[in-house]
Enzyme design. Structure first.
Site, mmCIF file in Angstrom:
data_model
loop_
_atom_site.group_PDB
_atom_site.id
_atom_site.type_symbol
_atom_site.label_atom_id
_atom_site.label_comp_id
_atom_site.label_asym_id
_atom_site.label_seq_id
_atom_site.Cartn_x
_atom_site.Cartn_y
_atom_site.Cartn_z
ATOM 1 N N SER A 179 0.803 -1.269 0.353
ATOM 2 C CA SER A 179 0.080 -0.137 -0.090
ATOM 3 C C SER A 179 0.943 1.526 -0.145
ATOM 4 O O SER A 179 1.873 1.543 -1.335
ATOM 5 C CB SER A 179 -0.930 -0.049 1.414
ATOM 6 O OG SER A 179 -2.265 0.620 1.285
ATOM 7 N N HIS A 201 -6.680 -5.695 -0.993
ATOM 8 C CA HIS A 201 -5.811 -4.858 -0.944
ATOM 9 C C HIS A 201 -4.772 -5.750 -0.035
ATOM 10 O O HIS A 201 -5.246 -6.008 1.060
ATOM 11 C CB HIS A 201 -6.186 -4.291 -0.207
ATOM 12 C CG HIS A 201 -5.530 -2.712 -0.274
ATOM 13 N ND1 HIS A 201 -4.473 -2.701 -0.874
ATOM 14 C CD2 HIS A 201 -4.551 -1.743 0.798
ATOM 15 C CE1 HIS A 201 -3.368 -0.844 -0.329
ATOM 16 N NE2 HIS A 201 -3.391 -1.359 0.728
ATOM 17 N N ASP A 245 -8.340 -3.871 -6.999
ATOM 18 C CA ASP A 245 -8.183 -3.211 -5.477
ATOM 19 C C ASP A 245 -8.840 -1.436 -5.737
ATOM 20 O O ASP A 245 -8.600 -0.618 -6.454
ATOM 21 C CB ASP A 245 -6.934 -2.954 -5.754
ATOM 22 C CG ASP A 245 -5.971 -2.709 -4.268
ATOM 23 O OD1 ASP A 245 -6.549 -1.694 -3.425
ATOM 24 O OD2 ASP A 245 -4.433 -2.439 -3.575
#
Length: 533
Positions: A241, A495, A466
């Site tokens: 991320s 994710h 995502d």
């Protein structure tokens, strides 16, 4: 919206909106971007010298590893320590801050050991200290890699144990119910704007000395000092991320210091996307993944009894939202708290069953299940402080990394337009980021992420659907990092992909980290298994 998973019982930004929930340098430091101004280049030169000084100092000092403090929740054989870094790399002999780090040694033989693997989970504002627990808890996906690598986690600057920052009192941060993020009137918008401005002022009042230095490039510099303190000539890094943007910035600043790098669920590194446009892109992607979850719920109507079509499930959601707006459920769960809880389903497939189960129980008459799941726990002092700190770091880093629009008309126009077709997250995301419009310290120009001399092939892993980091970000970084390889998990949207069971991905991650091997071309993998209720 945070570029990492939402925390359970995530708190609101005041009342403004929901929390969506780092030896001598081994190789040349890359030159500043060609498009930078002379002043910027001069600043980068000073910071490059500063990080070289700090890294040399850290290599000489090392880390005094000890058993972790009992209240950190990190069991033996995990060890903890500290790395000292300059608050301002342009002044390497000035004020220092201490970064918390931890490690667990490789599980294989001395001959099998390949060094340390450092990890960042995202945020900005996420703590990496639990990463070594993937070894101590024997997570099967990581068993092969653990034989070769020490697993090293750290709290980035401002986070957790590492000179933590704060913007509001944690108990104020978690109080509920919050105002509905979706405005009904101009008065609602004015109230939210006031709260966002007060939040920015609170950050400056409580953490003003740290704010100018809470940037992704500084965290990347911290990462290089940690590398040196570990005695590693080159860095092995896994970023998820927001951690992918940290990795991209590190790879740009220190290309010759990278040994292996995996970036998973990629933030779009384009200067034009960091960070205002990236957040708008999230709103669109979250709506799509919200619909994916609703389709799955409808297919499993025999279990959840929430409707046999997406529209039927959406109707129940809107009914729940309207009920909570009129009379907060249990007195504490309003629309803001609902979004904080329900957003975990678009984030993670692993949340599909728990969220649907709570929703189903509510529709069947069990309101307490929803209150237990979605209401803040005012007695959880440590958890609330962590949530407030995480949001403070998120705000500080994103606001300082880039110049944000200061015109309310632009914010209003962009979010009003997006909300029409993407209502699930748009306004709550806007209010969360609005403090950046009145941020009280200098906002930087984002680094121009590019391949530098000596950067080895980087492995990029991305789910096609995502929500938090839309797929285009992986494509953009793939284009910018020459020689990289992209693994796409098709028709999937969780994710964070590398921690899931998908042999097509797991075997390639192992091969890359253990031998440096990559496929001759990009790879498309089938999705991991769909959750079953």
């Amino acid at each position: 919206m945070r570029f990492s998973g939402p925390k359970r019982r995530a708190a609101a930004l005041g009342s403004a909106g929901v929390l969506v929930t780092a030896t001598l340098v081994a190789g040349a430091i890359s030159a500043p971007a060609a498009s930078a101004t002379a002043d910027t280049r001069h600043g980068q030169d000073r910071e490059a010298r500063g990080v070289a000084i700090a890294a040399a100092r850290a290599a000489k000092t090392g880390i005094d590893w000890q058993d972790c403090p009992a209240d950190w929740g990190l069991e033996k054989p995990i060890q903890c320590g500290w790395v000292s870094v300059p608050l301002d790399y342009a002044k390497p002999y000035g004020k220092q801050i201490e970064l918390a780090v931890d490690r667990v040694g490789n599980t294989g033989t001395k001959a099998e050991r390949q060094g340390a693997l450092l990890y960042n989970p995202g945020g900005p504002g996420g703590s990496g200290l639990r990463f070594p627990r993937r070894v101590t808890t024997k997570a099967p996906v990581w068993a092969n890699v653990a034989k070769a690598y020490d697993f090293v986690g750290f709290d980035p600057r401002g986070v957790g144990k590492s000179a933590p920052i704060s913007c509001v009192d944690p108990q104020e941060f978690v109080k509920a119910p919050k105002a509905d993020p979706v405005p009904d009137s101009e008065a609602d918008k004015l109230a939210q704007r006031k709260l966002a401005r007060e939040y920015a002022e609170g950050c400056h009042e409580r953490s003003g000395a740290m704010l100018p230095h809470m940037t992704t490039p500084n965290t990347a510099r911290d990462l290089d000092v940690i590398r040196a303190a570990l005695g590693e000539k080159k860095l092995n890094f896994l970023g998820v991320s927001y951690g992918t943007y940290l990795g991209a910035v590190y790879g740009t600043l220190f290309p010759g210091h990278v040994r292996r790098m995996i970036v998973d669920s990629v933030v779009n590194p384009s200067r034009e996307k960091i960070w205002y446009e990236a957040n708008l892109d999230q709103d669109v992607a979250f709506e799509s993944r919200w619909k994916d979850w609703q389709d799955w719920v409808a297919r499993n109507d025999a279990v959840f009894h929430l409707g046999t079509t997406r529209d039927a499930v959406q109707a129940k959601w809107l009914e729940l939202r309207a009920t909570a707006k009129k009379n907060p459920i249990g007195g504490v769960v309003g629309p803001a708290e609902l979004i904080s809880f329900f957003q975990s389903a678009p984030y993670y497939d692993s949340s599909w069953v728990p969220v649907a189960t709570v929703f189903s129980k509510y529709v069947a008459g069990d309101t307490q299940a929803l209150v237990d799941a979605a209401a803040p726990d005012l007695t959880d002092t440590a958890g609330n402080a962590s949530a407030e700190n995480g949001n403070a770091v998120y705000t500080a880093v994103e606001c300082a990394d880039a110049k944000w629009p200061t015109s309310w008309q632009k914010w209003d126009r962009d979010n009003t337009r997006l909300h029409q077709d993407h209502p699930f997250m748009t306004w709550s995301n806007a209010w969360m980021n609005l403090p950046c419009a009145t941020w009280p310290v200098k906002q930087r120009t984002p680094l121009d992420v590019r391949t530098g001399k000596g950067l080895p092939p980087v492995l990029i892993v991305q789910a096609e659907r995502d929500a938090a980091t839309p797929y285009g970000g992986a494509v953009e970084l793939h284009q910018r990092f020459k020689g990289s390889r992209l693994i796409t998990e098709k028709d999937a949207g969780s994710h964070g992909v590398t921690g899931l069971v998908n042999p097509c991905i797991n075997t390639r991650v192992d091969s890359y980290l253990l031998s440096g091997e990559l496929d001759g071309a990009d790879v498309t993998c089938a999705p991991h298994a769909t959750p079953k209720p």
